[in-house]
Enzyme design. Structure first.
Site, PDB file in Angstrom:
ATOM      1  N   CYS A  64      13.024  -4.426   1.885  1.00  0.00           N
ATOM      2  CA  CYS A  64      12.485  -5.283   0.816  1.00  0.00           C
ATOM      3  C   CYS A  64      13.163  -4.930  -0.498  1.00  0.00           C
ATOM      4  O   CYS A  64      13.007  -3.827  -1.006  1.00  0.00           O
ATOM      5  CB  CYS A  64      10.978  -5.059   0.700  1.00  0.00           C
ATOM      6  SG  CYS A  64      10.252  -5.758  -0.794  1.00  0.00           S
ATOM      7  N   CYS A  98       0.836  -1.190   0.000  1.00  0.00           N
ATOM      8  CA  CYS A  98       0.000   0.000   0.000  1.00  0.00           C
ATOM      9  C   CYS A  98       0.872   1.240   0.000  1.00  0.00           C
ATOM     10  O   CYS A  98       2.085   1.168   0.050  1.00  0.00           O
ATOM     11  CB  CYS A  98      -0.884   0.017   1.245  1.00  0.00           C
ATOM     12  SG  CYS A  98      -1.889  -1.456   1.426  1.00  0.00           S
ATOM     13  N   GLY A 149      -1.338   1.122  -4.888  1.00  0.00           N
ATOM     14  CA  GLY A 149      -2.638   0.582  -4.511  1.00  0.00           C
ATOM     15  C   GLY A 149      -3.760   1.203  -5.300  1.00  0.00           C
ATOM     16  O   GLY A 149      -3.878   2.424  -5.352  1.00  0.00           O
ATOM     17  N   CYS A 153       5.577 -13.933  -0.253  1.00  0.00           N
ATOM     18  CA  CYS A 153       5.902 -12.776   0.586  1.00  0.00           C
ATOM     19  C   CYS A 153       4.842 -12.670   1.667  1.00  0.00           C
ATOM     20  O   CYS A 153       3.661 -12.690   1.375  1.00  0.00           O
ATOM     21  CB  CYS A 153       5.906 -11.500  -0.248  1.00  0.00           C
ATOM     22  SG  CYS A 153       6.124 -10.021   0.768  1.00  0.00           S
ATOM     23  N   CYS A 198      15.551  -7.908   3.067  1.00  0.00           N
ATOM     24  CA  CYS A 198      14.592  -9.014   3.150  1.00  0.00           C
ATOM     25  C   CYS A 198      14.626  -9.715   1.805  1.00  0.00           C
ATOM     26  O   CYS A 198      14.298  -9.129   0.776  1.00  0.00           O
ATOM     27  CB  CYS A 198      13.173  -8.514   3.440  1.00  0.00           C
ATOM     28  SG  CYS A 198      11.977  -9.888   3.497  1.00  0.00           S
ATOM     29  N   ASP A 251      12.682  -8.673 -18.383  1.00  0.00           N
ATOM     30  CA  ASP A 251      11.636  -8.276 -17.443  1.00  0.00           C
ATOM     31  C   ASP A 251      12.233  -8.237 -16.040  1.00  0.00           C
ATOM     32  O   ASP A 251      13.314  -8.784 -15.798  1.00  0.00           O
ATOM     33  CB  ASP A 251      10.451  -9.260 -17.495  1.00  0.00           C
ATOM     34  CG  ASP A 251       9.143  -8.597 -17.036  1.00  0.00           C
ATOM     35  OD1 ASP A 251       9.176  -7.435 -16.573  1.00  0.00           O
ATOM     36  OD2 ASP A 251       8.088  -9.253 -17.155  1.00  0.00           O
ATOM     37  N   ASP A 252      11.514  -7.580 -15.141  1.00  0.00           N
ATOM     38  CA  ASP A 252      12.045  -7.450 -13.780  1.00  0.00           C
ATOM     39  C   ASP A 252      11.959  -8.764 -13.019  1.00  0.00           C
ATOM     40  O   ASP A 252      12.825  -9.071 -12.199  1.00  0.00           O
ATOM     41  CB  ASP A 252      11.275  -6.364 -13.018  1.00  0.00           C
ATOM     42  CG  ASP A 252       9.812  -6.723 -12.863  1.00  0.00           C
ATOM     43  OD1 ASP A 252       9.061  -6.577 -13.842  1.00  0.00           O
ATOM     44  OD2 ASP A 252       9.410  -7.174 -11.777  1.00  0.00           O
ATOM     45  N   ASN A 297       1.156   0.284   5.748  1.00  0.00           N
ATOM     46  CA  ASN A 297       1.707  -0.489   4.643  1.00  0.00           C
ATOM     47  C   ASN A 297       2.578  -1.575   5.255  1.00  0.00           C
ATOM     48  O   ASN A 297       3.513  -1.264   5.989  1.00  0.00           O
ATOM     49  CB  ASN A 297       2.542   0.413   3.730  1.00  0.00           C
ATOM     50  CG  ASN A 297       3.324  -0.345   2.664  1.00  0.00           C
ATOM     51  OD1 ASN A 297       4.389   0.084   2.247  1.00  0.00           O
ATOM     52  ND2 ASN A 297       2.808  -1.480   2.212  1.00  0.00           N
ATOM     53  N   GLY A 298       2.256  -2.813   4.972  1.00  0.00           N
ATOM     54  CA  GLY A 298       3.032  -3.916   5.530  1.00  0.00           C
ATOM     55  C   GLY A 298       2.104  -5.018   5.987  1.00  0.00           C
ATOM     56  O   GLY A 298       0.945  -5.066   5.587  1.00  0.00           O
ATOM     57  N   CYS A 347      11.410 -13.937  -0.436  1.00  0.00           N
ATOM     58  CA  CYS A 347      10.763 -14.520  -1.616  1.00  0.00           C
ATOM     59  C   CYS A 347      11.752 -15.202  -2.557  1.00  0.00           C
ATOM     60  O   CYS A 347      11.344 -15.995  -3.401  1.00  0.00           O
ATOM     61  CB  CYS A 347       9.933 -13.468  -2.347  1.00  0.00           C
ATOM     62  SG  CYS A 347      10.897 -12.080  -2.988  1.00  0.00           S
ATOM     63  N   SER A 377       7.784  -2.380 -16.704  1.00  0.00           N
ATOM     64  CA  SER A 377       8.637  -2.760 -15.575  1.00  0.00           C
ATOM     65  C   SER A 377      10.053  -3.160 -15.981  1.00  0.00           C
ATOM     66  O   SER A 377      10.975  -3.080 -15.188  1.00  0.00           O
ATOM     67  CB  SER A 377       7.973  -3.880 -14.771  1.00  0.00           C
ATOM     68  OG  SER A 377       7.617  -4.951 -15.616  1.00  0.00           O
ATOM     69  N   TYR A 379      10.735  -3.925  -8.547  1.00  0.00           N
ATOM     70  CA  TYR A 379       9.461  -3.835  -9.252  1.00  0.00           C
ATOM     71  C   TYR A 379       8.492  -2.794  -8.724  1.00  0.00           C
ATOM     72  O   TYR A 379       7.878  -2.056  -9.501  1.00  0.00           O
ATOM     73  CB  TYR A 379       8.742  -5.195  -9.212  1.00  0.00           C
ATOM     74  CG  TYR A 379       7.297  -5.105  -9.631  1.00  0.00           C
ATOM     75  CD1 TYR A 379       6.964  -4.977 -10.984  1.00  0.00           C
ATOM     76  CD2 TYR A 379       6.272  -5.091  -8.694  1.00  0.00           C
ATOM     77  CE1 TYR A 379       5.644  -4.847 -11.383  1.00  0.00           C
ATOM     78  CE2 TYR A 379       4.948  -4.969  -9.086  1.00  0.00           C
ATOM     79  CZ  TYR A 379       4.640  -4.845 -10.429  1.00  0.00           C
ATOM     80  OH  TYR A 379       3.343  -4.711 -10.812  1.00  0.00           O
TER      81      TYR A 379
HETATM   82  P1  5GP Z   1       4.093 -13.553 -14.142  1.00  0.00           P
HETATM   83  O1  5GP Z   1       3.416 -13.239 -15.416  1.00  0.00           O
HETATM   84  O2  5GP Z   1       5.362 -14.305 -14.270  1.00  0.00           O
HETATM   85  O3  5GP Z   1       3.149 -14.168 -13.155  1.00  0.00           O
HETATM   86  O4  5GP Z   1       4.451 -12.156 -13.456  1.00  0.00           O
HETATM   87  C1  5GP Z   1       5.553 -11.418 -13.872  1.00  0.00           C
HETATM   88  C2  5GP Z   1       5.135 -10.049 -14.319  1.00  0.00           C
HETATM   89  O5  5GP Z   1       4.304  -9.461 -13.298  1.00  0.00           O
HETATM   90  C3  5GP Z   1       6.302  -9.128 -14.486  1.00  0.00           C
HETATM   91  O6  5GP Z   1       6.113  -8.389 -15.687  1.00  0.00           O
HETATM   92  C4  5GP Z   1       6.289  -8.219 -13.284  1.00  0.00           C
HETATM   93  O7  5GP Z   1       6.619  -6.894 -13.672  1.00  0.00           O
HETATM   94  C5  5GP Z   1       4.891  -8.288 -12.781  1.00  0.00           C
HETATM   95  N1  5GP Z   1       4.801  -8.397 -11.312  1.00  0.00           N
HETATM   96  C6  5GP Z   1       5.679  -8.927 -10.453  1.00  0.00           C
HETATM   97  N2  5GP Z   1       5.215  -8.864  -9.181  1.00  0.00           N
HETATM   98  C7  5GP Z   1       4.019  -8.266  -9.242  1.00  0.00           C
HETATM   99  C8  5GP Z   1       3.046  -7.902  -8.268  1.00  0.00           C
HETATM  100  O8  5GP Z   1       3.216  -8.113  -7.063  1.00  0.00           O
HETATM  101  N3  5GP Z   1       1.916  -7.299  -8.729  1.00  0.00           N
HETATM  102  C9  5GP Z   1       1.730  -7.036 -10.055  1.00  0.00           C
HETATM  103  N4  5GP Z   1       0.602  -6.432 -10.435  1.00  0.00           N
HETATM  104  N5  5GP Z   1       2.604  -7.385 -10.994  1.00  0.00           N
HETATM  105  C10 5GP Z   1       3.742  -7.987 -10.598  1.00  0.00           C
HETATM  106 MG    MG Z   2       5.778  -6.200 -15.616  1.00  0.00          MG
END
Ligand code: 5GP
Ligand code: MG
Length: 497
Positions: A261, A23, A50, A412, A463, A375-376, A124-125, A466, A308, A267
């Site tokens: 974190c 959040c 959020g 997480c 942390c 990708d991240d 937040n947490g 994950c 991202s 991300y």
């Molecule tokens: P995947 O498609 O592998 O399930 O998720 C990876 C993609 O989701 C990446 O493009 C990443 O940027 C994004 N992503 C990673 N963690 C989160 C999250 O906690 N929430 C959202 N909305 N996107 C995430």
């Molecule tokens: Mg993404």
């Protein structure tokens, strides 16, 4: 905070697909104008943290005012709502979207009135001992309207305020709550911000022309034309003066080792925010450079998964060119900005459909080319799998996937929605198996050491739950990477600035 589905601390709950939240929080104290509008703008700047609900609580010196609604900041408030929130101090909150969490009782800031005043709380947490504390407080006669952990903190604070001031109450409550939290608290017209003793979630303090601001990220200070003063320290409380002229700092808990974190930088946070001393954009470029050095491949082009992956891909391309590689940065995927929330779609079918709706290849940069796709992170693997196929259909000769984080192998518990252990593709697959599932010509992740270096931290201060499965807090049924004894309170010593 956690929505009304339990505190997520017990293994049976933690492994079900229930919402877990990240959040955004804000707190503002001004000399001589209403706080609601700056809080509102700051919430806009934190919207990425959020999209489920938004709320503001203010105090005009006599009484508290609040407006909390489901939806985006722009939808939750109209002009009249902001106007009606009188008072020069205020706090705000945006809550992370979670499948099925349409429950207004969990939207924040959370408010309570009691005999020694009124309280507002933004969190937040995620706490790991909320159930325990809720049972105890319920036994003492506290009535709960949600089963979220934020309400537990609010009631505990209210109880501790009966025999002391806000700093005293916060210190007492911090001795009882365990887990991750960055809070903004409003007791009558006083605003306070506090970060848990391991500093898991971010919180910064900033200075405005006519006041002070606390926010999850510095980008929220920027939109108010303010200056970032610094990060709130782990275990520190910052109490804003009611007249907007300054703030008081108290190091309430001692800090041996932090547990920042790393995923905030990878991300979650905005690239233009500075968190724990590092600009998120720079960290991502650095991570991209490390990715080149650890597992680079000299394809025709390197392209980000927007948005991202963008800073990672540009850092990767620059590092490659510094090594005389010929790989060029290219935008090969167009993002439809009106499609959001692919990650939280309830079914796999919908998630796949949403990725397709969201991203479309730009043929000329892809056709006949060898491509590195960056990708991240990979969570479930949906995005990478879909995109590799999409790029091949658009004529890519080969597709090599590079990921700017280590494999996510465990859930997480501290505020980021990572899906459940069963859904995490890396929980039970090797990188070779994931490459096969994703359909890429090659796949590589980044090492944990590269993450620590890019964040300018030692691994012990992050942390990494994950990506290692070992957590810095005591989660029932999970391993830990350190001595998780509760941090000790200090003698309320003044911090040194
Ligand atoms: P995947 O498609 O592998 O399930 O998720 C990876 C993609 O989701 C990446 O493009 C990443 O940027 C994004 N992503 C990673 N963690 C989160 C999250 O906690 N929430 C959202 N909305 N996107 C995430
Ligand atoms: Mg993404």
């Amino acid at each position: 905070m956690q929505t009304g589905h339990g505190d997520g601390a017990t293994p049976d709950r933690a492994t079900t697909d229930e919402p877990r939240e990240k959040c955004g929080v804000v707190g503002v104290s001004l000399a001589d104008r209403d706080a609601a509008r700056p809080v509102y703008y700051a919430l806009y700047a934190l919207q990425h943290r959020g999209q489920d609900s938004a709320g503001i609580v203010t105090h005009d010196g006599f009484q508290q005012h609040d407006h909390v609604e489901m939806g985006l900041v722009g939808d939750a408030f109209d002009e009249a709502d902001v106007e009606a929130l009188a008072g020069s101090t205020g706090i705000g909150h945006v809550r992370y979207p979670t499948a099925g969490s349409v429950d207004q009782s969990c939207a924040q800031p959370f408010t309570v009135s009691f005999n020694s005043g009124s309280l507002g709380l933004s969190h937040n947490g995620n706490l790991v001992n909320a159930d325990e504390l809720r049972d105890e407080l319920a036994g003492l006669g506290h009535a709960f309207t949600s089963d979220g952990d934020t309400e537990v903190i609010a009631h505990d604070l209210a109880r501790n305020l009966l025999d002391g001031d806000l700093l005293h109450a916060v210190r007492e409550t911090m001795g009882r709550i365990h887990g991750s939290y960055s809070l903004t608290v409003m007791h009558d017209d006083r605003v306070l911000g506090v970060r848990d003793p391991r500093g898991n979630r971010p919180l910064v303090v900033g200075e405005l022309d006519d006041g002070y601001v606390l926010a999850s990220e510095s980008a929220a200070i920027d939109v108010l034309d303010g200056d970032l003063v610094r990060d709130v320290r782990p275990g520190e409380a910052i109490l804003l003066d009611a007249d907007g002229t300054g703030y008081e700092s108290r190091q309430l808990f001692e800090v041996d080792d932090t547990a920042h974190c790393f995923f905030e930088h990878v991300y979650f946070a905005r690239p233009d925010s500075v968190i724990d001393g590092t600009l998120v954009y720079d960290a991502r470029r650095e991570l991209g450079g490390a990715l080149w050095r650890e597992s680079g491949i000299d394809t025709d082009v390197v392209m980000p998964v927007p948005d991202s992956g963008r800073a990672f891909a540009s850092g990767y391309a620059d590092a490659a060119q510094a090594d005389d590689a010929s790989v060029e940065f290219a935008e090969g995927l167009m993002k439809n900005r009106y499609v959001g929330r692919t990650f939280i779609m309830p079914t796999q079918d919908e998630r796949e459909r949403a990725v397709r709706l969201k991203l479309n290849p730009i043929r000329s940069t892809v056709e006949g080319k060898s491509v590195t796709l960056i990708d991240d992170s990979i969570v479930r693997g949906t995005t990478s799998t879909q995109l590799v196929e999409l790029l091949r259909d658009a004529g890519a000769e080969s597709v090599h996937v590079r990921i700017g984080a280590p494999p996510i192998v465990a859930p997480c518990y501290f505020g980021i929605d990572m899906a459940t252990r069963e859904e995490l593709i890396a929980a039970d697959k090797t990188t070779a198996e994931i490459r096969e599932t994703v359909g890429a010509d090659s796949l590589a992740y980044l090492s944990v050491d590269a993450v620590a270096a890019a964040l300018d931290e030692v691994r012990e201060d992050l942390c990494l739950g994950c990506v290692t499965g070992e957590y810095p807090y005591d989660v029932a049924g999970e391993a830990t990477d350190r001595d998780v004894d509760r941090p000790s309170p200090t003698g309320l010593a003044e911090a040194d600035d």
